[in-house]
Design a protein around this motif. Structure first.
Motif, PDB file in Angstrom:
ATOM      1  N   HIS A 100       0.468  -1.047  -0.034  1.00  0.00           N
ATOM      2  CA  HIS A 100       0.108   0.013  -0.350  1.00  0.00           C
ATOM      3  C   HIS A 100       1.056   0.993  -0.266  1.00  0.00           C
ATOM      4  O   HIS A 100       2.634   1.155   0.681  1.00  0.00           O
ATOM      5  CB  HIS A 100      -0.788  -0.280   1.026  1.00  0.00           C
ATOM      6  CG  HIS A 100      -1.749  -1.064   1.099  1.00  0.00           C
ATOM      7  ND1 HIS A 100      -2.485  -1.042   0.907  1.00  0.00           N
ATOM      8  CD2 HIS A 100      -1.840  -2.007   2.170  1.00  0.00           C
ATOM      9  CE1 HIS A 100      -3.738  -2.581   0.430  1.00  0.00           C
ATOM     10  NE2 HIS A 100      -2.890  -3.236   1.873  1.00  0.00           N
ATOM     11  N   ASN A 101       0.491   2.320  -0.514  1.00  0.00           N
ATOM     12  CA  ASN A 101       0.850   3.247  -0.544  1.00  0.00           C
ATOM     13  C   ASN A 101       1.350   4.102   0.897  1.00  0.00           C
ATOM     14  O   ASN A 101       2.390   4.754   1.075  1.00  0.00           O
ATOM     15  CB  ASN A 101       0.440   4.310  -2.194  1.00  0.00           C
ATOM     16  CG  ASN A 101       1.413   6.143  -2.576  1.00  0.00           C
ATOM     17  OD1 ASN A 101       2.543   5.840  -2.197  1.00  0.00           O
ATOM     18  ND2 ASN A 101       0.340   6.983  -1.736  1.00  0.00           N
ATOM     19  N   GLN A 102       0.472   4.222   1.593  1.00  0.00           N
ATOM     20  CA  GLN A 102       0.329   4.015   3.134  1.00  0.00           C
ATOM     21  C   GLN A 102       1.729   3.851   3.728  1.00  0.00           C
ATOM     22  O   GLN A 102       2.676   4.885   4.182  1.00  0.00           O
ATOM     23  CB  GLN A 102      -0.666   4.548   3.575  1.00  0.00           C
ATOM     24  CG  GLN A 102      -0.704   4.773   4.933  1.00  0.00           C
ATOM     25  CD  GLN A 102      -1.820   4.995   6.084  1.00  0.00           C
ATOM     26  OE1 GLN A 102      -3.059   4.412   5.483  1.00  0.00           O
ATOM     27  NE2 GLN A 102      -1.991   4.552   7.049  1.00  0.00           N
ATOM     28  N   GLU A 103       1.912   2.747   3.765  1.00  0.00           N
ATOM     29  CA  GLU A 103       3.081   2.025   4.146  1.00  0.00           C
ATOM     30  C   GLU A 103       4.436   2.416   3.366  1.00  0.00           C
ATOM     31  O   GLU A 103       5.082   3.127   4.251  1.00  0.00           O
ATOM     32  CB  GLU A 103       3.070   0.673   3.382  1.00  0.00           C
ATOM     33  CG  GLU A 103       1.905  -0.243   4.265  1.00  0.00           C
ATOM     34  CD  GLU A 103       1.993  -1.623   3.954  1.00  0.00           C
ATOM     35  OE1 GLU A 103       1.478  -2.243   4.943  1.00  0.00           O
ATOM     36  OE2 GLU A 103       1.763  -1.874   2.505  1.00  0.00           O
ATOM     37  N   ALA A 104       4.925   2.808   1.539  1.00  0.00           N
ATOM     38  CA  ALA A 104       5.618   3.155   1.187  1.00  0.00           C
ATOM     39  C   ALA A 104       6.070   5.025   2.312  1.00  0.00           C
ATOM     40  O   ALA A 104       6.876   5.022   2.262  1.00  0.00           O
ATOM     41  CB  ALA A 104       5.336   3.564  -0.144  1.00  0.00           C
ATOM     42  N   GLN A 105       5.282   6.003   2.442  1.00  0.00           N
ATOM     43  CA  GLN A 105       5.287   6.718   2.876  1.00  0.00           C
ATOM     44  C   GLN A 105       5.833   6.537   4.532  1.00  0.00           C
ATOM     45  O   GLN A 105       6.534   7.669   4.263  1.00  0.00           O
ATOM     46  CB  GLN A 105       4.344   8.374   2.903  1.00  0.00           C
ATOM     47  CG  GLN A 105       3.199   7.704   0.580  1.00  0.00           C
ATOM     48  CD  GLN A 105       4.195   9.224   0.415  1.00  0.00           C
ATOM     49  OE1 GLN A 105       5.159   9.252   0.430  1.00  0.00           O
ATOM     50  NE2 GLN A 105       4.104   7.897  -0.729  1.00  0.00           N
ATOM     51  N   GLU A 106       5.166   6.197   4.819  1.00  0.00           N
ATOM     52  CA  GLU A 106       6.060   5.665   5.996  1.00  0.00           C
ATOM     53  C   GLU A 106       6.695   5.336   6.710  1.00  0.00           C
ATOM     54  O   GLU A 106       7.926   6.118   6.961  1.00  0.00           O
ATOM     55  CB  GLU A 106       5.663   4.995   7.300  1.00  0.00           C
ATOM     56  CG  GLU A 106       3.475   5.323   7.758  1.00  0.00           C
ATOM     57  CD  GLU A 106       2.512   3.759   7.985  1.00  0.00           C
ATOM     58  OE1 GLU A 106       3.163   3.170   8.830  1.00  0.00           O
ATOM     59  OE2 GLU A 106       1.073   4.175   8.414  1.00  0.00           O
ATOM     60  N   LEU A 107       7.234   4.521   5.505  1.00  0.00           N
ATOM     61  CA  LEU A 107       9.395   4.695   5.110  1.00  0.00           C
ATOM     62  C   LEU A 107       9.875   5.743   5.331  1.00  0.00           C
ATOM     63  O   LEU A 107      11.415   5.291   4.726  1.00  0.00           O
ATOM     64  CB  LEU A 107       8.530   3.080   4.541  1.00  0.00           C
ATOM     65  CG  LEU A 107       8.439   2.010   4.764  1.00  0.00           C
ATOM     66  CD1 LEU A 107       8.410   0.659   3.833  1.00  0.00           C
ATOM     67  CD2 LEU A 107       9.034   1.737   6.060  1.00  0.00           C
ATOM     68  N   ILE A 108       8.948   6.015   3.612  1.00  0.00           N
ATOM     69  CA  ILE A 108      10.077   7.253   3.599  1.00  0.00           C
ATOM     70  C   ILE A 108      10.463   8.756   4.534  1.00  0.00           C
ATOM     71  O   ILE A 108      12.032   8.531   4.461  1.00  0.00           O
ATOM     72  CB  ILE A 108       9.037   8.057   2.036  1.00  0.00           C
ATOM     73  CG1 ILE A 108       9.460   7.294   1.014  1.00  0.00           C
ATOM     74  CG2 ILE A 108       9.748   9.035   1.918  1.00  0.00           C
ATOM     75  CD1 ILE A 108       7.781   7.315  -0.373  1.00  0.00           C
ATOM     76  N   GLU A 109       9.586   8.394   5.246  1.00  0.00           N
ATOM     77  CA  GLU A 109       9.578   9.817   6.492  1.00  0.00           C
ATOM     78  C   GLU A 109      10.565   8.739   7.080  1.00  0.00           C
ATOM     79  O   GLU A 109      11.274   9.921   8.770  1.00  0.00           O
ATOM     80  CB  GLU A 109       8.455  10.010   6.873  1.00  0.00           C
ATOM     81  CG  GLU A 109       7.142  10.598   6.117  1.00  0.00           C
ATOM     82  CD  GLU A 109       5.804  10.515   7.258  1.00  0.00           C
ATOM     83  OE1 GLU A 109       5.758  10.640   7.881  1.00  0.00           O
ATOM     84  OE2 GLU A 109       5.274  11.067   6.005  1.00  0.00           O
ATOM     85  N   LEU A 110      10.449   7.779   7.278  1.00  0.00           N
ATOM     86  CA  LEU A 110      10.848   7.394   8.847  1.00  0.00           C
ATOM     87  C   LEU A 110      12.748   7.496   8.517  1.00  0.00           C
ATOM     88  O   LEU A 110      13.515   7.298   9.160  1.00  0.00           O
ATOM     89  CB  LEU A 110      10.793   5.442   8.814  1.00  0.00           C
ATOM     90  CG  LEU A 110      11.685   4.994   9.964  1.00  0.00           C
ATOM     91  CD1 LEU A 110      11.901   5.228  11.657  1.00  0.00           C
ATOM     92  CD2 LEU A 110      11.377   2.989   9.855  1.00  0.00           C
ATOM     93  N   ALA A 111      13.406   6.451   6.429  1.00  0.00           N
ATOM     94  CA  ALA A 111      14.025   6.350   6.492  1.00  0.00           C
ATOM     95  C   ALA A 111      15.038   8.701   6.405  1.00  0.00           C
ATOM     96  O   ALA A 111      15.518   8.537   6.625  1.00  0.00           O
ATOM     97  CB  ALA A 111      14.345   5.854   5.011  1.00  0.00           C
TER      98      ALA A 111
END
Length: 349
Positions: A100-111
């Motif tokens: 899901h795109n929401q998961e991708a955005q969370e990982l982007i913010e975390l990195a």
């Protein structure tokens, strides 16, 4: 960080054996340091000295590791990438980035919050066939491109022995698997479309996952069609690009996967070199003259991705495939399922 990037691979199935370990092994800027194998010890047999861990959670705690390759089943990408980032490791995630795109955005913010590199392994950007198609389209010799069509077809009624690929789990099916490649290639040339239409189906007798899809991406004047079927015995050309003044037709011809499956290493002579009979046909007008000729295909090389990863980590160079690139692919996939389920054209941006 050490001068050589010490790397751990989360799985040693086909992805680990074929698409990651060989490139890490022969690249002097990397070391294949660790791997997760719960029962077999295939990696240690081929790469003596590699440390074998029983779980991803154990491996990411290894203080010597700089980089983790998350190449596990699609539905685990988010959790394992998050675990690795929280452990302070740079991360490469196999395509598709997440379900899901929401998961991708969370990982982007975390990195970003931890100052770590996060990249998605869209290796098909470095195929010989795609590279020449992209070069021709962007050169302008076709004029304004009005139609662009990509096929990734197979002929295989029987189900894969890889049960995680054939189970009705999040992120399974042809669109997440093969479609990720086609979508990324289209977005890399043309950017995000305004809207899309999709037809996603199951056509094999006993299949539980989608094995056929057709997507139409809508741009201002351009239409991009992406298509895959597991029941195509006589395949059409993989790439068709039609512009106001010309066309370019190209087969799917990259040989790297076949070379890797034969056991060749990426430093072998003539690596990824395309055979002349696979060259694409260009038919256009240049300087007022009709041109109809075959365009040399050159060579593909997935090592270009790993070289880019090294430069990004060691020297701050641009990420070869940004996590937002990977997220955009997932966004298209989610919109495609919405379109297929509703029977409607749906907005993307």
């Amino acid at each position: 960080m050490s001068k050589v990037i010490k790397t751990g691979i989360c799985s040693f199935g086909m992805s680990g054996q074929i698409f990651h370990a060989p490139f890490i092994h022969v690249n002097p800027n990397f070391e294949f340091t660790a791997v997760v194998e719960r029962s077999k010890h295939l990696a240690a047999e081929k790469y003596p000295g590699v440390k074998v861990y029983a779980s991803v959670d154990d491996m990411v705690l290894d203080p010597s590791l700089d980089l983790i390759v998350v190449n596990t089943p699609n539905y685990t990408h988010y959790d394992y990438a998050k675990t690795a980032l929280e452990a302070g490791k740079h991360v490469i995630v196999e395509k598709p980035f997440t379900v899901h795109n929401q998961e991708a955005q969370e990982l982007i913010e975390l990195a970003a919050s931890k100052g770590l590199l996060l990249s998605v392994y869209h290796n098909r950007r470095f195929d010989s066939d795609y590279k020449v198609v992209k070069k021709v389209v962007e050169s302008g010799v076709l004029g304004d491109v009005l139609e662009f069509e990509v096929h990734y077809d197979r002929f295989k009624e029987e189900l894969s022995y890889k049960k995680h690929k054939e189970s009705s789990l999040p992120g399974t099916g042809a669109l997440y698997d093969l479609g990720s490649h086609l979508i990324d290639q289209a977005l890399t040339i043309f950017g995000m479309p305004r809207k899309l239409w999709a037809d996603i189906r199951i056509i094999r007798k006993d299949s539980l996952v989608d094995d056929y899809f057709e997507l139409v991406l809508y741009y201002d004047f351009l239409r991009v069609r992406l298509k895959s079927s597991y029941l195509v015995r006589e395949a059409l050309p993989a790439y068709q690009a039609h512009g106001r003044i010309g066309s370019f037709i190209k087969s799917k011809s990259d040989i790297q996967e076949a070379q890797l499956q034969r056991g060749l290493m990426p430093d072998s002579p003539d690596w990824g070199a395309e055979a002349p009979h696979e060259w694409g046909l260009l038919h256009t007008t240049i300087d007022g003259k009709t041109v109809k000729e075959f365009v040399p295909g050159g060579s593909g090389n997935y090592m270009d991705y790993y070289n880019g990863i090294y430069e990004a980590i060691a020297n701050g160079a641009p990420n070869p495939v940004t996590p937002q690139d990977g997220a955009n692919v997932v966004k298209i996939i989610e919109a495609a399922f919405e379109s297929s389920n509703s029977g409607k054209v749906v907005p993307v941006i």
